[in-house]
Enzyme design. Structure first.
Site, PDB file in Angstrom:
ATOM      1  N   SER A  79       4.106   3.656  -2.558  1.00  0.00           N
ATOM      2  CA  SER A  79       2.763   3.129  -2.437  1.00  0.00           C
ATOM      3  C   SER A  79       1.798   4.031  -1.258  1.00  0.00           C
ATOM      4  O   SER A  79       0.783   3.955  -1.443  1.00  0.00           O
ATOM      5  CB  SER A  79       2.341   1.899  -2.558  1.00  0.00           C
ATOM      6  OG  SER A  79       2.674   1.306  -1.203  1.00  0.00           O
ATOM      7  N   LYS A 126      -3.572  -5.976   0.361  1.00  0.00           N
ATOM      8  CA  LYS A 126      -3.744  -4.755   1.271  1.00  0.00           C
ATOM      9  C   LYS A 126      -5.296  -4.479   1.576  1.00  0.00           C
ATOM     10  O   LYS A 126      -5.458  -4.317   2.834  1.00  0.00           O
ATOM     11  CB  LYS A 126      -3.297  -3.521   0.349  1.00  0.00           C
ATOM     12  CG  LYS A 126      -1.635  -3.358   0.210  1.00  0.00           C
ATOM     13  CD  LYS A 126      -1.493  -1.974  -0.622  1.00  0.00           C
ATOM     14  CE  LYS A 126       0.093  -2.186  -0.765  1.00  0.00           C
ATOM     15  NZ  LYS A 126       0.442  -0.966  -1.543  1.00  0.00           N
TER      16      LYS A 126
END
EC number: 3.4.21.53
Length: 801
Positions: free
Chosen positions: A650, A693
């Protein structure tokens, strides 16, 4: 043209309370089946209805999706439509005591047979002693014994008479009968016999030899006469026993005329009682020994009820919580007496296979596999279609201790195993018998579409929970907030979680806070309070990480711009709690051979997926900038101040951005954080944990003060997954924070640097002043230096001042 931030409406998909067709959960009925598990329901119904062998069921899915409750509910419905199976009992085999016989009886008849046999033994204990104490029996027995005595006396009297006529006496000695010469009615001593004339001695010896033969012939007849007498006594006893018990057995036999097995067993009981009548009279030596050892002479006539379905309403549905081998297939227990272990058929105990025979058995697959021998013995029983009770490991020859060998019981059962998907696939791959025995898989999904029908079904499930556990009802706003949280749990605004355990806990905690506020219904505020309290209980580590960043111990910038430095976003999972936090990634470049060095990988802190992401971005750089000449650079990437393992791709787009920044010598905004993976064509791909996040970077920025320029770059394909906290959405609405959806790295680098990425022309050159042109120029310079180093010394032109 720079990318615009996402509108606040895309950051959180609201569930409008007014769209719900009820005022509170009190207005709703129960859901028909598990919410969102139509595929699993179809599989369960198919497996239940399939009568052929091998179509047992494995219910696979994440824990908490309601696998067990749904399986038990559907099985119970099906079982209620079936007839109750029969009873099973073990009785003694009077010919082979170590091999007890099994009898199959109609449901509810086993306990009656057990009571009848207990009654029979009690009656025999009264009737037989009375019959053998009767005057008639004593007289007949005495007559038989007297006849034997008279026969013996007559035979020996004949020998004695013949001996007397020959002046020979028949006398008894300590060692038996003997013959001796007489004179004048007196037995001669050996000395006196020697004084007789020789012809007299010879006559006595001849007469005594003849008489000795007759005496020995008579003695040899005595055992035969005694055997005949004993046979007559046994026949007498048998007649007396038959007279005493025939009417009792006739009474029992009349009750079981429809059960030939029981008829045969009662006949065997009758024969054994006659053969062991002394046990009832208390005079037999064997019975005295048994009583001395604490035994029960009448245990062999008892009935061991293994399975009693007298109270069953339909077929049994059994959940075995502790599937050990003895709990599964049954066991033979032992009693300790005088230092020895003894057992008999009365100590045979049923296993869950016996209890569920004719119905359904449900077990946890992991628990089953963790218990030695249980899995192999279950497969053996299913393949043989019979239950054979054995000691653990006996089938593998691990034990040689003698024990009972009960007759096997025919098995007709449907087994359901519940486990994780990984366990199902491992068994399918490594155990060839598994697919043969468990041919049906019920695959439970962890999410479902967020449709109006699904919302209503989820609301009905919550309503059923509220009624079952006596919780406060949820009003429209409370139920709407639960639905929103169900989307947050699966990280998808277009889906709902089917993890009913988590949603049930949320409702229970909201009920607690509603009671604390003396509310009559659970509202959205109570649900939110439950969510916040659950996070508060688990976010100590998150707070510590944020504190270290704020104090400057961990360096993460949220303003300014830096070359070769960028803020990535990582997610840390602690149990059931996940949180995001920013991580600083830096890149350094120099002339080299086209290598991108992943420092995390070099020191074994980077996992394979992270390594894959770095290789993919290397492929993108080579394809874009190395089409006409090899890349002549070396670059190093590192997650700064990261001391644990890193995996996942990611951050691959983030690493690509920082490499481009270092190559183009362009600073990257530090008030932005980035997440997203990248493919070899530069397309930014979806990642997990997007909400956590974003919130991790937002919390840091909020703690330092929101400047209005801060934000996060996410893949455009992750927009549908956004279910952000209310404070993040509100900050974006007020323009104090921004979320950018990126499709391609060219879009992202423009946002991060403020410089256009640039598109290549037909010759592969990029416009002046663009990021790609700067990168291309830097790489060309590296290539020129590399080519210059390869020119031989004699070919070099002299340098001029």
């Amino acid at each position: 043209m720079l990318q615009s931030p996402l509108s606040p409406e895309l950051l959180f998909t609201v569930c409008d309370p007014q769209s719900l067709p009820f005022d509170s959960t009190d207005d709703l009925g129960d859901a028909d089946d598990a919410v969102g598990q139509e595929r699993a329901v179809e599989a369960i119904r198919f497996a239940v209805g399939m009568r052929h062998r091998g179509f047992n069921l494995f219910a696979l899915g994440p824990e908490g999706t309601g696998r067990r409750s749904l399986v038990m509910r559907l099985l119970s419905r099906q079982a209620a439509e079936r007839a109750a199976p029969g009873d099973w009992v073990y009785v003694n085999d009077f010919d082979q005591n170590q091999r007890p016989k099994v009898l199959s009886l109609p449901a509810g008849r086993a306990s009656g047979l057990k009571k009848d046999m207990d009654w029979l033994v009690g009656e025999l204990g009264q009737a037989l002693p009375a019959a053998f104490e009767a005057e008639e029996y004593r007289n007949r027995r005495q007559a038989i014994e007297d006849e034997l005595k008279e026969r013996q006396e007559t035979a020996f009297g004949t020998v004695a008479h013949e001996a007397g006529e020959s002046s020979v006496a028949l006398i008894r000695t300590p060692v038996g009968l003997a013959l001796a010469p007489m004179k004048d009615g007196e037995v001669l001593s050996p000395d006196e016999f020697k004084k007789l004339p020789d012809d007299s001695q010879d006559r006595f010896k001849a007469d005594m030899a003849a008489l000795q033969e007759k005496l020995e012939a008579t003695i040899k007849q005595v055992p035969k006469w005694e055997r005949e007498t004993r046979a007559r006594l046994r026949a007498l006893d048998h007649d007396v026993v038959a007279f005493a018990i025939d009417h009792l057995l006739e009474e029992l036999t009349a009750k079981y005329t429809d059960l030939p097995q029981v008829q045969t067993y009662l006949q065997a009981v009758s024969a054994d009682v006659a053969a062991n009548v002394g046990d009832f009279l208390g005079e037999d030596e064997r019975s005295k020994i048994r009583r001395a050892l604490g035994g029960d002479s009448f245990r062999r006539y008892r009935v061991n009820v293994l399975v009693d379905n007298a109270q069953a309403q339909g077929a049994p549905v059994v959940y075995e919580d502790y599937p050990t081998q003895p709990n599964l297939i049954g066991r033979v227990e032992h009693l300790a007496q005088y230092g020895a272990l003894i057992t008999d058929f009365n100590l045979i105990r049923a296993g869950s296979l016996h209890k569920a025979n004719g119905g359904f058995l449900v077990m946890d697959a992991r628990k089953l596999l963790m218990n030695p021998f249980a899995w192999e013995d279950l497969k053996r029983a299913l393949k043989a279609r019979e239950i054979r009770i054995e000691s653990p490991g006996q089938s593998m020859g691990l034990f040689s201790t003698f024990s009972l060998e009960p007759e096997p019981i025919p098995l007709d059962i449907k087994v359901v195993l519940i486990g994780d998907p990984m366990l199902y696939y491992l068994l399918s791959h490594h155990d060839p018998e598994f697919s043969e025995l468990f041919k049906v898989a019920a695959d439970f999904d962890w999410r479902m579409d967020r449709s109006p029908r699904a919302v209503l079904e989820l609301s009905r499930s919550v309503a059923a929970l509220v009624r079952k556990e006596g919780l406060l009802p949820l009003d429209r706003s409370g139920m709407a907030r639960v639905i929103e949280q169900a989307s947050r749990l699966v990280e998808d605004a277009e889906k709902l979680s089917t993890h009913m355990a988590s949603l049930a806990d949320l409702v229970r905690e909201a009920d607690h806070w509603a009671h604390a506020a003396s509310a009559r219904q659970i509202a959205a505020a109570h649900v939110q309070q439950a969510i916040d309290a659950a996070i508060r209980r688990q976010d100590r580590v998150r707070e510590n990480v944020q504190e270290e960043i704020q104090r400057g111990i961990i360096h993460v910038a949220t303003d300014g711009a830096e070359i070769g430095q960028i803020n990535a976003l990582a997610v840390l999972q602690l149990g059931n709690f996940a949180f995001g936090h920013p991580v600083r990634i830096t890149a350094r470049i120099h002339a080299g051979k086209g290598d991108v060095i992943d420092i995390e990988r070099e020191v074994d802190l980077g996992g394979p997926l992270h390594g894959k992401g770095v290789l993919i971005l290397s492929g993108f750089l080579a394809a874009r900038f190395g089409a006409h000449e090899p890349l002549s650079l070396s670059a190093s990437l590192v997650f700064e101040q990261s001391y644990g393992g890193i995996d996942g791709d990611s951050a691959s787009s983030t690493e690509l951005y920082v490499l481009l920044s270092a190559l183009a010598d362009l600073p990257i905004r530090q008030d932005l954080a980035v997440t997203g993976s990248v493919d070899q064509f530069g397309r930014v791909q979806a990642i997990g944990g997007v909400n956590e996040k974003i919130e991790g970077f937002f919390d840091l920025c909020a703690a330092r003060g929101l400047s209005g320029s801060q934000g996060v770059l996410i893949p455009a394909s992750n927009v549908a997954h956004l279910m952000l906290r209310a404070d993040v959405v509100e900050a974006c609405r007020q323009g104090r924070f921004a979320i950018y959806a990126i499709d391609h790295v060219d879009q992202g680098i423009e946002v991060l640097t403020g410089v256009p990425a640039g598109e290549a022309d037909a010759q592969g050159r990029y416009p002046t002043g663009t990021v790609n042109r700067k990168v291309q120029a830097r790489l060309a310079a590296f290539a020129s230096r590399a080519a210059l180093r390869l020119v031989p010394e004699r070919d070099k032109k002299p340098e001029t001042e």
